[in-house]
Each structure stands twice: as C-alpha cells, then as structure tokens.
Design a protein around this motif. Structure first.
Motif, PDB file in Angstrom:
ATOM      1  N   VAL A  77      39.319 -58.435 -93.669  1.00 42.19           N
ATOM      2  CA  VAL A  77      40.302 -57.890 -92.742  1.00 42.19           C
ATOM      3  C   VAL A  77      41.419 -58.905 -92.596  1.00 42.19           C
ATOM      4  O   VAL A  77      41.292 -60.061 -92.967  1.00 42.19           O
ATOM      5  N   SER A  87      42.636 -61.266 -90.880  1.00 40.70           N
ATOM      6  CA  SER A  87      42.407 -62.249 -89.827  1.00 40.70           C
ATOM      7  C   SER A  87      41.997 -63.561 -90.465  1.00 40.70           C
ATOM      8  O   SER A  87      41.444 -63.591 -91.563  1.00 40.70           O
ATOM      9  N   GLY A 137      34.592 -59.133 -91.969  1.00 41.12           N
ATOM     10  CA  GLY A 137      34.623 -59.528 -90.564  1.00 41.12           C
ATOM     11  C   GLY A 137      34.036 -60.918 -90.469  1.00 41.12           C
ATOM     12  O   GLY A 137      34.340 -61.777 -91.285  1.00 41.12           O
ATOM     13  N   ALA A 192      31.709 -56.155 -82.781  1.00 43.22           N
ATOM     14  CA  ALA A 192      33.104 -55.740 -82.980  1.00 43.22           C
ATOM     15  C   ALA A 192      33.154 -54.551 -83.918  1.00 43.22           C
ATOM     16  O   ALA A 192      32.315 -54.406 -84.804  1.00 43.22           O
ATOM     17  N   LYS A 193      34.151 -53.688 -83.709  1.00 43.46           N
ATOM     18  CA  LYS A 193      34.436 -52.575 -84.626  1.00 43.46           C
ATOM     19  C   LYS A 193      35.950 -52.427 -84.689  1.00 43.46           C
ATOM     20  O   LYS A 193      36.606 -52.307 -83.672  1.00 43.46           O
ATOM     21  N   ARG A 194      36.496 -52.454 -85.890  1.00 45.55           N
ATOM     22  CA  ARG A 194      37.944 -52.423 -86.046  1.00 45.55           C
ATOM     23  C   ARG A 194      38.313 -51.780 -87.384  1.00 45.55           C
ATOM     24  O   ARG A 194      37.481 -51.724 -88.298  1.00 45.55           O
ATOM     25  N   PRO A 195      39.550 -51.306 -87.549  1.00 50.83           N
ATOM     26  CA  PRO A 195      39.965 -50.711 -88.816  1.00 50.83           C
ATOM     27  C   PRO A 195      39.844 -51.707 -89.968  1.00 50.83           C
ATOM     28  O   PRO A 195      40.110 -52.904 -89.809  1.00 50.83           O
ATOM     29  N   TYR A 196      39.441 -51.206 -91.124  1.00 51.35           N
ATOM     30  CA  TYR A 196      39.204 -52.063 -92.293  1.00 51.35           C
ATOM     31  C   TYR A 196      40.085 -51.669 -93.473  1.00 51.35           C
ATOM     32  O   TYR A 196      40.873 -52.452 -93.976  1.00 51.35           O
ATOM     33  N   GLU A 227      35.974 -48.625 -91.303  1.00 52.78           N
ATOM     34  CA  GLU A 227      36.024 -49.598 -90.226  1.00 52.78           C
ATOM     35  C   GLU A 227      35.097 -50.762 -90.544  1.00 52.78           C
ATOM     36  O   GLU A 227      34.129 -50.619 -91.296  1.00 52.78           O
ATOM     37  N   TRP A 240      32.796 -51.102 -78.036  1.00 55.30           N
ATOM     38  CA  TRP A 240      32.446 -51.650 -79.354  1.00 55.30           C
ATOM     39  C   TRP A 240      32.563 -53.172 -79.353  1.00 55.30           C
ATOM     40  O   TRP A 240      33.006 -53.786 -80.309  1.00 55.30           O
ATOM     41  N   HIS A 241      32.112 -53.750 -78.256  1.00 52.90           N
ATOM     42  CA  HIS A 241      32.063 -55.192 -78.110  1.00 52.90           C
ATOM     43  C   HIS A 241      31.010 -55.506 -77.054  1.00 52.90           C
ATOM     44  O   HIS A 241      31.051 -54.953 -75.952  1.00 52.90           O
TER      45      HIS A 241
END
Length: 322
Positions: free
Chosen positions: A25, A27, A49, A221-225, A242, A314-315
């Motif tokens: 991702v 980051s 991640g 955590a869950k986020r767009p991938y 994700e 989602w955290h």
C-alpha cells in the motif's frame, strides 16, 4: 507449471530485480526509534500492510516469519526480540533467501543494536513449517497467504496453529476482495502471484481462520489496496481489493462461537449507572465499551432501546468488556 511454481518463479525474479511498490500500500514502513532500514530492503517491501504490532511483541517473543521477502519485517521483529534466533524466517525461494541475507547484513552495519544472528533464515514453506508443535509465540505473514488456493490456505493456517504456543498469535496482512473474484482472474497464475486474483472475501477469510481453530480474531486495520478496473481485467464493473491486518489467537473457540473484533462498541444509555447482562458484560452509562461482533449482536437484541451498537471501525487494539 502449478500456480505455486509460477509464484516461486515470479518471486525469484523480483528478488534479483526489485520492483518498488509491487504489492505494498502507499505507506512507509513502520518507523521505530533507532531502527534504520536499508534502501534496498525498503524497495523489496512486498507486503500489503504490516504485521508488526508493538503491543503484541512484549517479553522478547520467538517469531516465526513465513516468507522472508527482502527481510524488512524480519528486521522489525528482531527489534523487539534482540536475541539470537529470536526471529526464524522460512522461505522456499533461494533467490529471496539470498537477497534477504544480503539486506540483513547491510542492516547490521547500519544498526548498532542488530546482529545477523537475531534472524535465522531457513529453507521451507508454509505447508510444512520446520518447527515443533507449540514452540513459538508469534507466527507472521504478509501478503503471502492470499496467493494460496483455499485448500492450501487451510493447510498453511493449520500449520501456523500447530507451531504456536497456547495463547500464541498469528499476525497477518493480506488483500481481501469486496466481492468474489471471477474465475477467469482466479485462474490467472501470474495475477495470483502478484497478489491480485487470489483474495477471498472478508467473510470467507475469517471463516478459514476459525475453521483452523483460532478462537479469537482481532482486526487491526482495513483499507483500500488495489482497484481492478473493467478494461484491463475484463470485468463488468470495477472490483475493489482491500488490505486487512489481523491478529488471531490460539485460544479455544467458545461454545457460542468465536470472538471477532472489528471495532464495534456498545454504549448503555439507560437510567441506571450501569448495565449488567449477567454474562460478563458490564456497561457504564454513556461510556463506549469495545465488544466483539457476537456480543454486539446479542446486546443489540436484548435491550435495543437502551444500548447503542456502533458500526465497525475496522480497528481494534484491545480493551472493552469481552
């Protein structure tokens, strides 16, 4: 070739010629005081991640890392253990083992606290981990298990469960799909190796964890991938992938089902100072209490007029009344 052979060939290629941003991702790697990450190691950050969660890594744990990659997360885990053999990395691809060894040698020059003996790299794979039963505190994998077909995924998860000590933790980061991935993409072995076509839906992913024996799963955590578009992937509508970071505990599955934490809370808003459901859950008036999805559903049904159940964030990093 089988899809596993295609995957091994692909990662042999990217071990020798790094592809920046192949999977990860957008980051930067987790920054820790006194930790310097060599540029080549950062370029080989083939994860979606992070599996390095400091709150899970107290008391110098023994970590088994499945799929060493460029060695980045092995180095980060070693930061918490800082002892010979504290991190054992299992990797089937020779070129990747060699690349990680080179990167860790550079890391030892750049980090006064780090010695190469802190990370032991072993040949092996996720289906037959070279460790005895109940022998490690943590098993971790980043953007590997999503490549496996469902039957192989179950083998890998059961192996992780086998080598964990009771109460041990499986730390994972994987792509998940917002809807089932069509067969024509699942069957594309190259896309599967690139972590673009093997992802399960969230529900199926968690079901595999529970079927492997893990009694508690916590979503970090869950986020767009990635977005699979219509033109390049022959889809009728775009498909969002994700990135899901999770921690699964080797604890007995409760009689009423596993505890899955996705960041929901229960808030009591009645007239009394607190609410007690006589099942171990005490809610102070007006104070959000973290609860697992199972408990959230039960409390929402037993007293819907006085208990507010919030949506999943989602955290989750602990706390609450479960």
């Amino acid at each position: 070739m089988t899809y596993l052979e295609t995957t091994a060939e692909f990662y042999s290629e990217v071990a020798q010629t790094p592809q920046v941003g192949l999977c990860c991702v957008q980051s930067s790697p987790l920054q820790l005081p006194g930790l310097k990450i060599p540029p080549m190691m950062a370029d080989m950050n083939y994860g979606c991640g992070t599996t390095v969660h400091p709150t899970e890594l107290s008391n110098q744990p023994t970590v088994l890392y499945v799929g060493v990659g460029g060695g980045l997360e092995a180095l980060q885990f070693a930061y918490f253990s800082q002892r010979p053999g504290g991190v054992i990395a299992v990797e089937p691809v020779q070129a990747m083992r060699e690349a990680a060894t080179r990167n860790l040698k550079i890391a030892a020059q750049d980090n006064s606290w780090f010695d190469q003996s802190f990370v032991e790299i072993r040949e092996g794979d996720a289906f037959a981990l070279p460790m005895p039963d109940d022998s490690v505190d943590v098993v971790a994998q980043n953007c590997l298990f999503n490549i496996f077909e469902p039957a192989d995924l179950m083998k890998a998860l059961k192996e992780a469960y086998r080598v964990l000590k009771p109460g041990g933790r499986l730390l994972m980061s994987d792509p998940i799909a917002t809807r089932p991935i069509p067969p024509h993409l699942q069957e594309d072995e190259r896309l599967r190796a690139m972590c673009l076509s093997g992802a399960l839906t969230y529900q199926s992913y968690v079901q595999h964890l529970v079927r492997s024996g893990f009694g508690q799963v916590e979503i970090r955590a869950k986020r767009p991938y990635r977005l699979l578009d219509c033109q390049n992937y022959n889809l009728e509508e775009p498909l969002l992938l994700e990135s899901l970071d999770s921690v699964s505990f080797k604890v007995v599955i409760p009689e009423d089902g596993p505890c899955i934490f996705t960041g929901k809370t229960a808030i009591y808003m009645g007239a009394e100072e607190f609410f007690d459901d006589n099942a171990g859950h005490i809610l102070s008036r007006g104070v959000p209490a973290a609860v697992c999805d199972k408990t959230a559903a039960k409390l929402g049904k037993v007293n819907p007029e006085e208990i507010l159940i919030t949506d999943s964030t989602w955290h989750y990093i602990g706390g609450g009344c479960c």
